[in-house]
Enzyme design. Sequence first.
Site, PDB file in Angstrom:
ATOM      1  N   GLU A  52       0.855  -1.176   0.000  1.00  0.00           N
ATOM      2  CA  GLU A  52       0.000   0.000   0.000  1.00  0.00           C
ATOM      3  C   GLU A  52       0.899   1.237   0.000  1.00  0.00           C
ATOM      4  O   GLU A  52       1.203   1.784  -1.046  1.00  0.00           O
ATOM      5  CB  GLU A  52      -0.943  -0.031   1.205  1.00  0.00           C
ATOM      6  CG  GLU A  52      -2.115   0.894   1.006  1.00  0.00           C
ATOM      7  CD  GLU A  52      -3.411   0.367   1.620  1.00  0.00           C
ATOM      8  OE1 GLU A  52      -4.375   1.092   1.565  1.00  0.00           O
ATOM      9  OE2 GLU A  52      -3.459  -0.765   2.144  1.00  0.00           O
ATOM     10  N   GLU A  63      -2.676  -0.034  13.268  1.00  0.00           N
ATOM     11  CA  GLU A  63      -3.766   0.405  12.398  1.00  0.00           C
ATOM     12  C   GLU A  63      -5.120   0.225  13.075  1.00  0.00           C
ATOM     13  O   GLU A  63      -6.020   1.032  12.917  1.00  0.00           O
ATOM     14  CB  GLU A  63      -3.727  -0.435  11.115  1.00  0.00           C
ATOM     15  CG  GLU A  63      -4.861  -0.185  10.161  1.00  0.00           C
ATOM     16  CD  GLU A  63      -4.697  -0.956   8.858  1.00  0.00           C
ATOM     17  OE1 GLU A  63      -4.059  -2.023   8.871  1.00  0.00           O
ATOM     18  OE2 GLU A  63      -5.203  -0.482   7.830  1.00  0.00           O
TER      19      GLU A  63
HETATM   20  C1  BGC Z   1      -5.407   2.410   4.389  1.00  0.00           C
HETATM   21  C2  BGC Z   1      -5.825   3.576   5.195  1.00  0.00           C
HETATM   22  C3  BGC Z   1      -6.918   4.320   4.607  1.00  0.00           C
HETATM   23  C4  BGC Z   1      -8.057   3.388   4.375  1.00  0.00           C
HETATM   24  C5  BGC Z   1      -9.225   4.024   3.730  1.00  0.00           C
HETATM   25  C6  BGC Z   1      -6.596   1.535   4.137  1.00  0.00           C
HETATM   26  O1  BGC Z   1      -6.302   0.478   3.322  1.00  0.00           O
HETATM   27  O2  BGC Z   1      -4.364   1.714   4.943  1.00  0.00           O
HETATM   28  O3  BGC Z   1      -5.171   3.910   6.272  1.00  0.00           O
HETATM   29  O4  BGC Z   1      -7.236   5.540   5.136  1.00  0.00           O
HETATM   30  O5  BGC Z   1      -7.679   2.258   3.644  1.00  0.00           O
HETATM   31  O6  BGC Z   1     -10.324   3.605   4.298  1.00  0.00           O
END
Ligand code: BGC
Length: 756
Positions: free
Chosen positions: A351, A627
């Site tokens: 990502e 996260e």
């Molecule tokens: C990311 C985020 C992001 C989110 C959006 C994720 O996959 O890692 O931090 O804001 O998607 O909903």
Amino acid sequence: MVNFLPEANWICASGEAGSPAPVFRKSFVLEEQIADASLAITALGLYEVEINGIKFSENVLAPGWTDYRKRVPYQLFDVAAHLRPGENVLGVVLGDGWYCGHVAWRGRQFYGDRPRLLASLRGWLKSGARFAVSSDNSWQTATGPIRENDLLMGESYDARLDLGDWALPGYDSRKWAAAIVAHEADIDLTPALIATRRIEYLEPVTATSHDNGNRIFDFGQNFTGRVRFTVAAERGRRLSLRYGEALNPDGTVYLENLRTARAEDRYICGGEGKEEWEPVFTFHGFRHLEVEGLSANDLFEVVAVVLHTDLLPTGSFECSNPQLNQLQHNILWGQKSNFLEVPMDCPQRDERLGWTGDALAFVRTACFNMDVRKFFHKWMQDIRDAQKPEGAVPYIAPDPDLAKNEDGGPAWSDATIICPWTIYLCYGDVKILEDHYASMEKYMAFLAEHRCKSCIRSHPEVDPWRGFGDWLALDGSGNRKGGTPHDLIGTAFYANDAAIMAQISTRLGFLDRAKSYTLLQERIVVEFRERFVGADGCVVSGTQTANVLALRFNLLTPDQAAVAVEGLVKNIRERNYHLATGFVGTPHLLDVLSEHGHLEVAYRLLEQETFPSWLFPVKNGATTIWERWDGWTPEAGFQDKSMNSFNHYAYGAVGAWMYRKVGGIDLDEEEPGYKHIVFRPQPGGSITWAKTRLVTPFGEAAVEWRLHAGGRLSVRMEVPSGCRGTFYPPTGHDSSAMEFGEGSHQVDIQERREKS
Ligand code: BGC
């Protein structure tokens, strides 16, 4: 200095992308002593440059990441000291980087098929004669030991293919091919504002041999970077290095949450004694390293190299609760790990994107920890480059066409307003507002025209997608099955956007625009109450985030606000003093509580150690911010591997509250950039002392307070020159506000004794 790069040619090598990294060499003769010389250089891809074998640049992963269809930054170096009369050699290796390597799950070669170089060296000889050497087809190219390189997949290096002294004069390059001139469409060349560097080094805290024969190293800290190792093994020995944030129960490195990122470096030994290696065109997010391929007697020494954008550290926070100090450490390392070229969501899985919502949540905290002014100037340019013609701002910037919904949605795309406004407040930087104003206006017009019905943003009738909601909240909000309604979030942020735009317009002197944004904000507030506040005064859904946003963005009447505060506190108590907020509500939760008379509830949440809370990961050994609140629990182990980063800074947004309310340093919006420093510590919870420092644009400010037996509070403050400060006593103390000029100040006040 003028940019003379447009006179040079973009050059590349033949061969497929993803094939070995091309090496470029230009030999040239200077007849006499050099008076002055500058090199302007950039690449589509990544470059490593040397002159006469000297690697003079400290930058890594240069020139960084922008939307290469529109612009690429270049670097300028004073290189006179590295040149000499006679033959000289300019040497460059190119990597794939973001340009033609993997970008997130988008695959390879999004911006281009293979890396390209643009370089121009100019100067004067002592006699006054000028010289110039620019990239063109007189440069020679070959491939060397870097067989493969990719930011997500890793780098492969075959030391047997070492090219020797290829960047020194006298090298025999007769067999090298001629570089190819590649005609590039118009790309803006802009001076680089930021640079990624090797910031620090970490020694392993443990090194073990696993039963599977691999060696496993723990660097004691989750971070972003790579390793540098020394190995002595026979020629042809193959090593594989894998990187992960945690260990599996069997002691091997946990890789599952990396998704498709291979995150593996491969090294084939040259076999000539001790060899040292560090990859140059990749980075990983990790704490643990697992090395396969060593035999028991092979020498292998390793150190970790921490990489991030080079930003001045500006803040420190410390208090009497060691767990909160670890939380501050984790927040800081979340920032270090993810402020690399763009504010990334995370550094490990496939990502590593500039997610707007994450940056919006964290920007205020980021400004305490480091001087992020230039970093955000650069990223706001990325946002402008990613903005759609009709004004929509996507959920990531740069946007390699990954954002399927052009509009990033509430609490994501609003970064385009909140981030520059925050930078202005924290640094007094009007330029970021000036540079970005037209883009913000366009964005507001987009919301009005395409996303709102009667001022309700994300209205189901006009916006089928409606954004991410309160992402990863624990009350169902994030998965669209309930929780905080998306149109409530949308409308709350829309009102806040309008309020900020009114402020920005005023500061820039656009008074008519300011007036119309104020009227817009008032209209949105009326519609918000109409749609989202019931007859009983309750905000619909009753989630923590619904009440938090309504209060934080001043959307309620005083009577409704009282009901919302009560509802919020009740919800928290029913959860036995636990939060349930996601990315959207979390950054504001403690502010709302402390500003509405519930400081002690805010402290209970902050110091809460059981799940879900900020200190739950700390209690479980985290060294960065997770996260998800439930990234790992003793009962369930690791969360769903498809989305479980242990290095995501968003929930670290609580850091700003710690600096401002626990520490007691804040700014005055009327005098941005800490021209007037607000000292307002609010002791609470178990905290008996706190020490906070902040390098403001004027110099270092500090506040240190201590609670003594008997209810005495002593506070020491530093005001940098050119500023003034005001001390506001915490509630319950017998004192009034005190004003100070520059210098050190000490205040001792007594807590009021409640008569019982
Ligand atoms: C990311 C985020 C992001 C989110 C959006 C994720 O996959 O890692 O931090 O804001 O998607 O909903």
